[in-house]
Design an enzyme around this catalytic site. Structure first.
Site, mmCIF file in Angstrom:
data_model
loop_
_atom_site.group_PDB
_atom_site.id
_atom_site.type_symbol
_atom_site.label_atom_id
_atom_site.label_comp_id
_atom_site.label_asym_id
_atom_site.label_seq_id
_atom_site.Cartn_x
_atom_site.Cartn_y
_atom_site.Cartn_z
ATOM 1 N N ASP A 11 -1.545 -8.830 3.263
ATOM 2 C CA ASP A 11 -0.739 -8.274 2.299
ATOM 3 C C ASP A 11 0.595 -8.773 2.348
ATOM 4 O O ASP A 11 1.254 -9.008 3.514
ATOM 5 C CB ASP A 11 -1.006 -6.786 2.328
ATOM 6 C CG ASP A 11 -0.018 -5.749 1.664
ATOM 7 O OD1 ASP A 11 -0.139 -6.167 0.400
ATOM 8 O OD2 ASP A 11 0.859 -5.116 2.173
ATOM 9 N N ASP A 13 4.078 -6.531 0.862
ATOM 10 C CA ASP A 13 4.941 -5.557 1.098
ATOM 11 C C ASP A 13 4.482 -4.455 1.880
ATOM 12 O O ASP A 13 3.368 -4.026 1.564
ATOM 13 C CB ASP A 13 5.393 -4.881 -0.398
ATOM 14 C CG ASP A 13 5.925 -6.043 -1.429
ATOM 15 O OD1 ASP A 13 7.031 -6.488 -1.068
ATOM 16 O OD2 ASP A 13 5.375 -5.982 -2.307
ATOM 17 N N ASP A 170 -1.480 -2.791 5.350
ATOM 18 C CA ASP A 170 -0.910 -1.594 5.974
ATOM 19 C C ASP A 170 -1.069 -0.483 5.024
ATOM 20 O O ASP A 170 -0.522 0.888 5.242
ATOM 21 C CB ASP A 170 0.767 -1.660 5.658
ATOM 22 C CG ASP A 170 1.284 -1.894 4.329
ATOM 23 O OD1 ASP A 170 0.558 -2.493 3.461
ATOM 24 O OD2 ASP A 170 2.065 -0.997 3.753
#
Length: 217
Positions: A11, A13, A170
């Site tokens: 991922d 951001d 995240d």
């Protein structure tokens, strides 16, 4: 021992880059243009993860703006592009971890819900582009995370079965995409967790610093 996953999909951001201040700036510029109240960065941090359209729709809903997201999106996309490179920060340990994985011959890719047109400029600006062999954005395919499709697409691109790849993210969105794809998952404890309990993610690793991924060898 070699690293057990020949393809690692990250991922962007909240996993590699903290971009919340620029996203919040773009959103607030847009809200200002529509004569709507400003929102604080802490709120924006809780809304990131499903893509810029979902972020904008959430803000409009929270503000009871009474305006359609389709009307606002052209301004939001323009502001997003203008603010993209103002203050993005690479998380500690990211550069070192990417260099170590690259040194071990691991192929790396990006799977993000950020519009694909913003991905390469951000990676180039931060000096990260050279680590990645492919990028998939939120508008690259017919579906985005938490759909399995983007992860399956990247695994197929490099001729790997999903179970031999590693997704690193995240958020609950990343965890759901990995689960749907049957792909092992590693979670970072920083980023935009939005209250998600990573202990429920059945991850092969939960790390405070991406260099800890090398312990999977």
């Amino acid at each position: 021992m070699p690293f057990p996953y020949p393809l690692v999909i990250f991922d962007l951001d909240g996993t590699l880059v903290d971009s919340v201040s620029d996203i919040a700036e773009a959103l607030n510029l847009t809200l200002q243009q529509w004569r709507l109240p400003q929102v604080d960065e802490a709120a924006v941090r809780q809304w990131i993860g499903e893509g810029v359209r979902a972020l904008t729709a959430t803000a409009l809903r929270e503000l009871r703006a009474g305006v359609a997201v389709d009307e606002v999106m052209p301004d939001m996309m323009r502001n997003y592009g203008q603010c993209l490179l103002h203050h993005p920060q690479v998380y500690p340990g990211v550069r070192e971890a990417l260099a170590l994985l690259q040194g071990e011959g691991v192929t790396m890719a990006i799977c993000t819900n950020k519009p694909i047109g913003f991905v390469e400029p951000l990676l180039e600006h931060l000096g990260l582009a050279g680590y990645f062999s492919a990028e998939v954005g939120g508008d690259s395919l017919a579906e985005r995370k938490p759909s399995a499709l983007p992860l399956q697409y990247l695994a197929g691109m490099f001729g790997q079965p999903p179970q031999r790849c590693l997704m690193v993210g995240d958020s609950a969105t990343d965890a759901a995409a990995a689960q749907a794809a049957g792909m092992p998952l590693a979670m970072v404890r920083y980023g935009y967790l939005r209250g998600f309990d990573i202990e429920r993610a059945h991850a092969v690793a939960a790390v405070d610093d991406l260099r800890e991924l090398l312990a999977l060898r």
